[in-house]
Design a protein around this motif. Structure first.
Motif, PDB file in Angstrom:
ATOM      1  N   ARG A  45      37.970  49.366  43.167  1.00 14.89           N
ATOM      2  CA  ARG A  45      37.167  48.528  43.883  1.00 14.89           C
ATOM      3  C   ARG A  45      38.195  47.091  43.850  1.00 14.89           C
ATOM      4  O   ARG A  45      38.785  46.932  42.889  1.00 14.89           O
ATOM      5  N   LEU A  46      38.145  46.578  45.072  1.00 15.12           N
ATOM      6  CA  LEU A  46      38.936  45.272  45.091  1.00 15.12           C
ATOM      7  C   LEU A  46      37.938  44.182  45.192  1.00 15.12           C
ATOM      8  O   LEU A  46      36.678  44.081  46.249  1.00 15.12           O
ATOM      9  N   SER A  47      37.840  43.207  44.394  1.00 15.82           N
ATOM     10  CA  SER A  47      36.885  41.730  44.638  1.00 15.82           C
ATOM     11  C   SER A  47      37.527  41.259  45.699  1.00 15.82           C
ATOM     12  O   SER A  47      38.062  41.588  46.522  1.00 15.82           O
ATOM     13  N   ARG A  48      36.225  40.204  45.929  1.00 16.79           N
ATOM     14  CA  ARG A  48      36.625  39.390  46.999  1.00 16.79           C
ATOM     15  C   ARG A  48      37.894  38.328  46.765  1.00 16.79           C
ATOM     16  O   ARG A  48      38.287  38.288  45.658  1.00 16.79           O
ATOM     17  N   VAL A 100      34.555  39.563  36.874  1.00 17.15           N
ATOM     18  CA  VAL A 100      33.008  39.764  36.705  1.00 17.15           C
ATOM     19  C   VAL A 100      32.490  40.329  38.118  1.00 17.15           C
ATOM     20  O   VAL A 100      31.218  41.019  37.732  1.00 17.15           O
ATOM     21  N   GLU A 101      33.038  39.889  39.223  1.00 19.55           N
ATOM     22  CA  GLU A 101      32.239  40.358  40.367  1.00 19.55           C
ATOM     23  C   GLU A 101      32.441  41.960  40.458  1.00 19.55           C
ATOM     24  O   GLU A 101      31.191  42.536  40.918  1.00 19.55           O
ATOM     25  N   ILE A 102      33.554  42.626  39.928  1.00 22.19           N
ATOM     26  CA  ILE A 102      33.505  43.967  40.077  1.00 22.19           C
ATOM     27  C   ILE A 102      33.105  44.844  38.771  1.00 22.19           C
ATOM     28  O   ILE A 102      32.922  45.922  38.854  1.00 22.19           O
ATOM     29  N   SER A 116      40.274  46.937  40.657  1.00 25.45           N
ATOM     30  CA  SER A 116      39.879  48.125  39.813  1.00 25.45           C
ATOM     31  C   SER A 116      40.479  49.584  40.397  1.00 25.45           C
ATOM     32  O   SER A 116      40.491  49.864  41.648  1.00 25.45           O
ATOM     33  N   MET A 117      41.288  50.366  39.434  1.00 25.60           N
ATOM     34  CA  MET A 117      41.698  51.595  39.895  1.00 25.60           C
ATOM     35  C   MET A 117      41.855  52.488  38.636  1.00 25.60           C
ATOM     36  O   MET A 117      41.625  52.356  37.635  1.00 25.60           O
ATOM     37  N   GLU A 118      41.981  53.997  38.863  1.00 26.26           N
ATOM     38  CA  GLU A 118      42.381  54.842  37.900  1.00 26.26           C
ATOM     39  C   GLU A 118      43.720  55.393  38.126  1.00 26.26           C
ATOM     40  O   GLU A 118      44.207  55.390  39.275  1.00 26.26           O
ATOM     41  N   ARG A 157      47.123  37.914  53.860  1.00 22.22           N
ATOM     42  CA  ARG A 157      47.739  39.275  54.244  1.00 22.22           C
ATOM     43  C   ARG A 157      48.606  39.529  53.049  1.00 22.22           C
ATOM     44  O   ARG A 157      48.971  41.103  53.152  1.00 22.22           O
ATOM     45  N   ASN A 158      49.032  38.732  52.307  1.00 19.43           N
ATOM     46  CA  ASN A 158      50.031  38.956  51.073  1.00 19.43           C
ATOM     47  C   ASN A 158      49.260  39.932  50.224  1.00 19.43           C
ATOM     48  O   ASN A 158      49.610  40.976  49.673  1.00 19.43           O
ATOM     49  N   LEU A 159      47.911  39.616  49.803  1.00 15.33           N
ATOM     50  CA  LEU A 159      47.105  40.312  48.945  1.00 15.33           C
ATOM     51  C   LEU A 159      46.716  41.480  49.561  1.00 15.33           C
ATOM     52  O   LEU A 159      46.709  42.675  48.768  1.00 15.33           O
ATOM     53  N   PHE A 160      46.458  41.830  50.781  1.00 16.19           N
ATOM     54  CA  PHE A 160      46.102  43.068  51.538  1.00 16.19           C
ATOM     55  C   PHE A 160      47.260  44.022  51.552  1.00 16.19           C
ATOM     56  O   PHE A 160      47.156  45.073  51.292  1.00 16.19           O
ATOM     57  N   SER A 161      48.547  43.259  51.877  1.00 16.27           N
ATOM     58  CA  SER A 161      49.702  44.224  51.644  1.00 16.27           C
ATOM     59  C   SER A 161      50.119  44.863  50.169  1.00 16.27           C
ATOM     60  O   SER A 161      50.367  45.807  49.855  1.00 16.27           O
TER      61      SER A 161
END
Length: 159
Positions: free
Chosen positions: A36-39, A129-131, A60-62, A17-21
Motif C-alpha cells: 500500500r502507498l499512502s496519499r 497512520v493513513e495506511i 508498505s511492502m513485504e 513524478r519523483n515519488l511515483f518513479s
C-alpha cells in the motif's frame, strides 16, 4: 517475508513524478511485494537550509531482502534518479528511508532501524497512520497512531 515500511520524500523538480518513479523502481525490485502507498502529503522542510516544500508518502511492502540489501537497493535507486548528497537535510529530488523492518532493531554505522527520528516527524507519522495506524513501534511499544497523537499534542503545547 518481512513487513517493511518506507518513507518517501521529494522537494526538487516534479515532486509527485519523483515519488511515483521511486515507487516504480522499488516495486519492480525482485524480492519486494508492494502492499500500500499512502496519499502524498505536502509538508514544510525541517532542519537544513532554506528549501522548497516536500511531498512525502509512506509505502508498505513485504520482502525477503535483508535490511542492508534494501539499503543498497534504495541508495542505488536514489543515485539512478540523480540524487546528489551535498548538504545534510538539504533539498533532494528523492529520499527513500527504511522506517520499520518488521519488529527488528538494526543499529550499526550504515543503518538504523527503526528510523531514529520517525516518531518526531509528522511528515512520516501522518501518511503512516493513513495506511497502518495499528503497527507497533518496536522500541517505544506504541502504535503509530499513538505516536502520531502524542506528537500532535506536543506541538500544541509548545505553540
Amino acid at each position: 517475508m518481512v513487513h517493511v515500511f518506507l518513507g518517501l520524500g521529494s522537494n526538487v523538480g516534479d515532486r509527485a513524478r519523483n515519488l511515483f518513479s521511486a515507487h516504480d523502481h522499488i516495486i519492480t525490485t525482485k524480492g519486494i511485494q508492494p502492499l500500500r502507498l499512502s496519499r502524498f502529503y505536502e509538508t514544510a522542510p525541517i532542519g537544513g537550509p532554506s528549501q522548497p516544500m516536500f511531498l512525502n508518502a509512506v509505502l508498505s511492502m513485504e520482502t525477503v531482502l535483508s535490511p542492508h540489501q534494501l539499503l543498497d537497493r534504495f541508495q542505488s535507486i536514489e543515485t539512478a534518479m540523480g540524487r546528489i548528497r551535498s548538504v545534510k537535510w538539504g533539498p533532494r529530488n528523492i529520499d527513500i528511508d527504511i522506517l520499520l523492518y518488521g519488529d527488528e532493531i538494526v543499529d550499526d554505522q550504515q543503518l538504523k532501524i527503526p528510523h531514529p527520528l520517525m516518531h518526531t516527524r509528522l511528515f512520516v507519522l501522518e501518511p503512516f497512520v493513513e495506511i497502518a495506524p495499528g503497527v507497533v513501534h518496536p522500541v517505544f511499544k506504541k502504535t503509530i497512531l499513538q505516536l502520531y497523537k502524542e506528537r500532535q499534542a506536543s506541538l500544541l503545547v509548545t505553540t
